[in-house]
Design an enzyme around this catalytic site. Structure first.
Site, short mmCIF file in Angstrom:
data_model
loop_
_atom_site.label_atom_id
_atom_site.label_comp_id
_atom_site.label_asym_id
_atom_site.label_seq_id
_atom_site.Cartn_x
_atom_site.Cartn_y
_atom_site.Cartn_z
CG HIS A 55 -5.86 0.00 5.12
ND1 HIS A 55 -4.73 -0.73 5.28
CD2 HIS A 55 -6.64 -0.28 6.21
CE1 HIS A 55 -4.79 -1.42 6.41
NE2 HIS A 55 -5.96 -1.17 6.98
CD GLU A 81 -2.75 -1.20 2.53
OE1 GLU A 81 -2.61 -0.31 3.40
OE2 GLU A 81 -3.57 -2.13 2.63
P1 NAI Z 1 -10.12 -10.10 16.21
O1 NAI Z 1 -8.80 -10.50 16.77
O2 NAI Z 1 -11.19 -9.64 17.11
O3 NAI Z 1 -10.71 -11.34 15.36
C1 NAI Z 1 -9.95 -12.15 14.51
C2 NAI Z 1 -10.57 -13.54 14.51
O4 NAI Z 1 -9.89 -14.33 13.53
C3 NAI Z 1 -10.41 -14.27 15.83
O5 NAI Z 1 -11.66 -14.77 16.26
C4 NAI Z 1 -9.41 -15.38 15.54
O6 NAI Z 1 -9.63 -16.53 16.32
C5 NAI Z 1 -9.71 -15.63 14.07
N1 NAI Z 1 -8.62 -16.29 13.37
C6 NAI Z 1 -7.28 -16.16 13.55
N2 NAI Z 1 -6.60 -16.92 12.69
C7 NAI Z 1 -7.53 -17.57 11.95
C8 NAI Z 1 -7.45 -18.52 10.90
N3 NAI Z 1 -6.27 -18.93 10.44
N4 NAI Z 1 -8.61 -18.98 10.39
C9 NAI Z 1 -9.80 -18.57 10.85
N5 NAI Z 1 -9.95 -17.66 11.85
C10 NAI Z 1 -8.83 -17.18 12.38
O7 NAI Z 1 -9.80 -9.02 15.08
P2 NAI Z 1 -10.76 -7.93 14.48
O8 NAI Z 1 -10.68 -6.70 15.28
O9 NAI Z 1 -12.08 -8.54 14.20
O10 NAI Z 1 -10.00 -7.61 13.09
C11 NAI Z 1 -9.96 -8.56 12.04
C12 NAI Z 1 -9.08 -8.06 10.92
O11 NAI Z 1 -9.54 -6.80 10.44
C13 NAI Z 1 -7.61 -7.86 11.28
O12 NAI Z 1 -6.82 -8.39 10.23
C14 NAI Z 1 -7.42 -6.38 11.25
O13 NAI Z 1 -6.12 -6.02 10.84
C15 NAI Z 1 -8.43 -5.96 10.19
N6 NAI Z 1 -8.86 -4.57 10.31
C16 NAI Z 1 -8.94 -3.84 9.16
C17 NAI Z 1 -9.34 -2.52 9.20
C18 NAI Z 1 -9.45 -1.73 7.93
O14 NAI Z 1 -9.34 -0.52 7.98
N7 NAI Z 1 -9.68 -2.37 6.82
C19 NAI Z 1 -9.64 -1.86 10.47
C20 NAI Z 1 -9.61 -2.74 11.61
C21 NAI Z 1 -9.20 -4.05 11.52
#
Ligand code: NAI
Length: 411
Positions: free
Chosen positions: A292, A269
């Site tokens: 993003h 990015e």
């Molecule tokens: P979180 O930590 O609450 O949830 C992530 C979930 O993924 C957890 O339940 C975990 O057990 C699961 N997980 C981990 N590895 C896995 C796998 N290999 N297969 C299946 N499930 C798996 O995180 P949150 O806050 O929900 O964020 C999720 C994603 O969103 C992160 O990658 C974060 O960087 C991204 N994000 C993107 C934003 C954007 O601006 N586009 C803003 C905020 C977050």
């Protein structure tokens, strides 16, 4: 009792990089009146000079706090990152200096979930394609390939904060929700788990990715996984850029296997607006590309302001380190009628006994004590229910214990 520590209204709090007004409001309401806001991201000598007599520093992602800069913060005892990421801070150096670092990992959860929901509706109606055509002067008034989201199956990969929030919103609009997570998660509403990613990909009309960036999730969705999705399905990635093989996704869009895609995050990015953006996904029909911005809303910024301010206040007021990203976490009750001594030390044997000696040598009773250690540091909090007079030398003797990093007390 004499006043022993720096009164709250004299603690110097500096917030750089235009941090939200909600942070200042929260700090002011808690009695932190000496709060200064600076618009830009200071660096080099200016940052070194600034940090010298700051007690609490709030930054966003553009202020780099290296070990060297942290060491210049002679009075610094807490750092707030008013953002999600914390890799602009040398977390290990901050920890060894006895400085917890706080952030706001979940304040933008709702913003991401709402964007994804909107994208699903737009893609199922083929709106991105239609807006491109109408921009080019073409009036394609057709219902072909346009669907309601009601009754469709949404497959959520990663049922964490964002995934589960999306689950609730999608179900409220009549979608069937299935999810896959490596951890067993409580199913919300009528959502149901899938035993494997393979199963989920085979049955979802829309797949939305909400996993963290880990070695296991890198390249999680490649050509084989996309081929497993039903023809006409939609893929949304607002998680991490390297979770999806974008070349495989672009190919599946070009050959018509997938009907739409929305991508907010990319393997590479641009760092600034001046840098150009390129991707195999550019210029494809029925694709939404966004820079993003999944979590970028004014509401999320306001939430981040109050969430991080709250964590800083808790630490400053009563020593709680819950939510610190680099520190042992201790949840402490509010101290009432006691003086609370906070002792941060290198994790070497015998420190706790020496801390207790300092109190017992003065005949002081420890009303409560809390201790957490990790491989590098220890954090012991002692509540003393006696009148502490200036000149008792407690602080001096605690500071003299071998391995001490920092001593603070609250009353
Ligand atoms: P979180 O930590 O609450 O949830 C992530 C979930 O993924 C957890 O339940 C975990 O057990 C699961 N997980 C981990 N590895 C896995 C796998 N290999 N297969 C299946 N499930 C798996 O995180 P949150 O806050 O929900 O964020 C999720 C994603 O969103 C992160 O990658 C974060 O960087 C991204 N994000 C993107 C934003 C954007 O601006 N586009 C803003 C905020 C977050």
């Amino acid at each position: 009792m004499s006043r022993l520590s720096v009164p709250k209204d004299r603690l110097r709090v500096v917030l750089v990089e235009g941090i939200a007004e909600t942070a200042v409001g929260g700090l002011a309401a808690a009695g932190y009146a000496n709060v200064e806001r600076i618009a830009g991201a200071p660096s080099g000598e200016a940052l070194r000079r600034l940090i010298k007599d700051v007690h609490v520093l709030g930054i966003r992602s553009n202020t780099r706090l290296t070990a060297d800069i942290i060491a210049a913060g002679e009075r610094l005892f807490a750092i707030g990152c008013f953002c999600i990421g914390t890799n602009q801070v040398d977390l290990a150096a901050a920890k060894l200096a006895g400085i917890p670092v706080f952030n706001a990992p979940y304040s933008n959860t709702r913003s991401v979930a709402e964007l994804v929901l909107g994208e699903m509706i737009m893609l199922l109606r083929r709106i991105p394609e239609k807006t491109r055509l109408i921009d080019a002067g073409r009036w394609q008034k057709t219902a072909g390939g346009a669907h309601e989201i009601r009754g469709r199956t949404l497959g959520i990969v990663g049922y964490g904060h964002i995934g589960s929030q999306l689950s609730i919103l999608a179900e409220a609009l009549g979608m069937h929700v299935r999810y896959y997570d490596i951890v067993e998660k409580l199913a919300l509403g009528l959502a149901r788990p899938c035993a494997s990613l393979h199963d989920l990909l085979g049955l979802a009309d829309v797949v939305s990715l909400h996993v963290p960036g880990t070695p296991e999730t890198r390249g999680m969705i490649g050509a084989a996984e996309i081929a497993r999705m039903p023809p006409g399905a939609i893929l949304i990635n607002a998680a991490r850029g390297d979770v999806v093989d974008v070349a495989a996704l672009a190919a599946a869009m070009r050959d018509g296997h997938l009907a739409g895609a929305a991508v907010d995050v990319f393997p590479s990015e641009p760092k600034t607006e001046a840098e150009p953006f390129d991707s195999p996904l550019r210029g494809l029909a029925n694709v939404i590309l966004t820079p993003h911005v999944g979590g970028s809303t004014e509401e999320a910024q306001a939430g981040i302001g109050s969430e991080v301010a709250e964590k800083l206040i808790k630490y400053s007021d009563n020593g709680s380190t819950i939510g610190a990203v680099n520190f042992v976490e201790v949840a402490l009750p509010v101290q009432r009628g006691v003086t609370r001594f906070l002792h941060i030390h290198r994790n070497v044997p015998g420190v706790l006994a020496k801390v207790n000696d300092v109190f017992s040598a003065r005949g002081l009773n420890i009303a409560a004590q809390y201790l957490r250690t990790d491989a590098e540091i220890g954090y012991v909090v002692s509540d003393i229910d006696a009148v502490i007079e200036e000149g008792m030398g407690i602080r001096r003797d605690l500071a003299a214990i071998d391995g001490t990093i920092r001593v603070r007390f609250l009353y």
